[in-house]
Design a protein around this motif. Structure first.
Motif, PDB file in Angstrom:
ATOM      1  N   UNK A 261       0.817  -1.212   0.000  1.00 32.52           N
ATOM      2  CA  UNK A 261       0.000   0.000   0.000  1.00 32.52           C
ATOM      3  C   UNK A 261       0.853   1.266   0.000  1.00 32.52           C
ATOM      4  N   UNK A 262       2.072   1.180   0.537  1.00 34.07           N
ATOM      5  CA  UNK A 262       2.948   2.349   0.538  1.00 34.07           C
ATOM      6  C   UNK A 262       3.317   2.740  -0.889  1.00 34.07           C
ATOM      7  N   UNK A 263       3.629   1.745  -1.696  1.00 35.13           N
ATOM      8  CA  UNK A 263       3.952   2.017  -3.103  1.00 35.13           C
ATOM      9  C   UNK A 263       2.709   2.435  -3.872  1.00 35.13           C
ATOM     10  N   UNK A 264       1.587   1.770  -3.614  1.00 33.52           N
ATOM     11  CA  UNK A 264       0.353   2.084  -4.342  1.00 33.52           C
ATOM     12  C   UNK A 264      -0.098   3.516  -4.087  1.00 33.52           C
ATOM     13  N   UNK A 265      -0.053   3.955  -2.834  1.00 38.23           N
ATOM     14  CA  UNK A 265      -0.460   5.325  -2.520  1.00 38.23           C
ATOM     15  C   UNK A 265       0.434   6.331  -3.234  1.00 38.23           C
ATOM     16  N   UNK A 266       1.737   6.122  -3.168  1.00 36.87           N
ATOM     17  CA  UNK A 266       2.663   7.050  -3.816  1.00 36.87           C
ATOM     18  C   UNK A 266       2.467   7.067  -5.334  1.00 36.87           C
ATOM     19  N   UNK A 267       2.089   5.908  -5.910  1.00 35.00           N
ATOM     20  CA  UNK A 267       1.827   5.865  -7.350  1.00 35.00           C
ATOM     21  C   UNK A 267       0.678   6.791  -7.723  1.00 35.00           C
ATOM     22  N   UNK A 268      -0.269   6.968  -6.806  1.00 33.64           N
ATOM     23  CA  UNK A 268      -1.393   7.884  -7.043  1.00 33.64           C
ATOM     24  C   UNK A 268      -1.016   9.331  -6.755  1.00 33.64           C
ATOM     25  N   UNK A 269       0.193   9.541  -6.234  1.00 31.70           N
ATOM     26  CA  UNK A 269       0.624  10.881  -5.858  1.00 31.70           C
ATOM     27  C   UNK A 269       0.378  11.202  -4.402  1.00 31.70           C
ATOM     28  N   UNK A 270      -0.083  10.247  -3.636  1.00 28.71           N
ATOM     29  CA  UNK A 270      -0.458  10.477  -2.245  1.00 28.71           C
ATOM     30  C   UNK A 270       0.686  10.130  -1.300  1.00 28.71           C
ATOM     31  N   UNK A 271       1.125  11.075  -0.488  1.00 32.55           N
ATOM     32  CA  UNK A 271       2.221  10.792   0.444  1.00 32.55           C
ATOM     33  C   UNK A 271       1.781   9.840   1.554  1.00 32.55           C
ATOM     34  N   UNK A 272       2.780   9.231   2.181  1.00 37.41           N
ATOM     35  CA  UNK A 272       2.548   8.266   3.247  1.00 37.41           C
ATOM     36  C   UNK A 272       3.123   8.808   4.550  1.00 37.41           C
ATOM     37  N   UNK A 273       2.342   8.696   5.617  1.00 39.11           N
ATOM     38  CA  UNK A 273       2.834   9.036   6.952  1.00 39.11           C
ATOM     39  C   UNK A 273       2.853   7.736   7.751  1.00 39.11           C
ATOM     40  N   UNK A 313       6.588  13.934  -7.077  1.00 38.35           N
ATOM     41  CA  UNK A 313       7.746  13.218  -6.536  1.00 38.35           C
ATOM     42  C   UNK A 313       7.342  11.842  -6.012  1.00 38.35           C
ATOM     43  N   UNK A 314       6.138  11.739  -5.455  1.00 38.87           N
ATOM     44  CA  UNK A 314       5.641  10.449  -4.982  1.00 38.87           C
ATOM     45  C   UNK A 314       5.540   9.462  -6.143  1.00 38.87           C
ATOM     46  N   UNK A 315       4.926   9.908  -7.219  1.00 40.00           N
ATOM     47  CA  UNK A 315       4.773   9.050  -8.398  1.00 40.00           C
ATOM     48  C   UNK A 315       6.138   8.669  -8.980  1.00 40.00           C
ATOM     49  N   UNK A 316       7.036   9.624  -9.046  1.00 38.65           N
ATOM     50  CA  UNK A 316       8.348   9.376  -9.635  1.00 38.65           C
ATOM     51  C   UNK A 316       9.143   8.356  -8.824  1.00 38.65           C
ATOM     52  N   UNK A 317       8.969   8.334  -7.519  1.00 41.30           N
ATOM     53  CA  UNK A 317       9.686   7.358  -6.703  1.00 41.30           C
ATOM     54  C   UNK A 317       9.252   5.934  -7.049  1.00 41.30           C
TER      55      UNK A 317
END
Length: 342
Positions: A261-273, A313-317
């Protein structure tokens, strides 16, 4: 190469909703087929794949529990290892039990740990009985947690980027998306929502052994307004929920082996806390694609800062590190190492 992929049979491959191990096995099988390899997938009979499908368990055990699930699991393994001579290599995604059969065949068997040895003392003891068997860790944190195994590679899980829609504008709600379990911190996510005044959307698979926990500890905290529970989320719902969130909360109480889910959220552009447990600091770039912290106070502070982070940047990671292509390349390198005796 002729490769046998031994997937779990708890859920369909790929899973309809929950099923992270099955999801990884599916991505890998499809990616290997796309590269021209001869792949046989051992999974449930309703699985969907371009590989050759072999099965003895018709329906997922998690959907149609049999009287004796252990028997079905072992029949599934026996079916695969009876055909070991067909393959250059068997890739095990089914915990330590297949290693018992690996001792009886000449075909090399590679096992992805998937967090089992890291989180389950019984699994860790079992894996350590087979220190000569090649293993793949899904994060450096997993590798560090279980020294003494024959690690041939560290291969992070990969996701299909096209299944996750990038959204450049942050949403307003916080998201909890995980298996319903105290170790995943659903109560902590609710506490953060209360302290920050933010809405929280909770999407979770509830295992049968956690139904009492949910009913007694979590459901009373759900008011349907600030705290909303939407049940288990399939692929389309995951994309929509993640893309529409301000941030994903990952407040785990135990070390995280990887965290799809950490990768999936970032793929959408959503940061993770997330709490600094296990691989969280590997998957999330602190201060760039989220915040990796140690206390609830720091989580609450991070919620207010999340809107300033670059969603691009989230998506790019994820594009750089956590795609299916990168994962398949990592496994092919691991296979070559095993087959060459390196």
């Amino acid at each position: 190469m002729r490769i046998g992929i031994l997937a779990p049979v708890t859920w369909r491959t790929p899973p309809r909703r929950y099923g992270p191990w099955e999801q990884v096995a599916s991505h890998l099988a499809e990616g290997l087929v796309a590269r021209g390899h001869q792949v046989t997938l051992f999974a449930t009979g309703d699985s969907v794949t371009r590989a050759q499908l072999e099965w003895v368990v018709p329906r997922p055990l998690g959907e149609s529990p049999p009287d004796d699930p252990d028997l079905d699991q072992f029949l599934h393994m026996v079916h695969a290892f009876r055909q070991a001579g067909r393959f250059d290599l068997i890739h095990n995604h089914l915990n330590w039990q297949p290693l018992l059969f690996a001792e009886l065949v000449a075909t090399p068997v590679v096992t992805t740990l998937h967090g089992a040895a890291m989180l389950e003392p019984a699994s860790r003891r079992a894996f350590l009985r087979f220190p000569h068997r090649p293993c793949v860790a899904i994060s450096q944190a997993e590798r560090d947690a279980v020294p003494g195994l024959d690690y041939v590679a560290t291969v992070p899980n990969g996701i299909e980027l096209e299944r996750f829609t990038f959204r450049d504008r942050p949403g307003e709600y916080l998201l909890f998306l995980a298996r319903m379990h105290p170790a995943k911190g659903p109560d902590l996510a609710i506490e953060v929502a209360r302290r920050t005044g933010r809405r929280l959307v909770m999407a979770a698979h509830i295992p049968p052994d956690q139904e009492a926990y949910f009913e007694q500890e979590i459901r009373p905290l759900i008011d349907g307004e600030q705290i909303r529970f939407v049940g288990e989320a399939g692929p389309a719902a995951r994309d929509r929920l993640m893309g529409g969130a301000l941030a994903l909360l990952h407040l785990v109480r135990q070390p995280e082996p990887f965290g799809l889910t950490l990768a999936e959220a970032q793929a959408c552009g959503t940061p993770v806390i997330g709490f600094d447990r296990g691989s969280v600091r590997e998957v999330v770039a602190h201060g760039e694609t989220g915040f990796v912290v140690e206390t609830l106070e720091r989580v609450c502070s991070a919620v207010e800062q999340a809107v300033r982070l670059s969603r691009a940047a989230c998506r790019q990671r994820v594009e750089r590190f956590y795609t299916v292509d990168r994962m398949v390349e990592g496994y092919l390198a691991a296979y070559e190492r095993v087959l060459s005796g390196g």
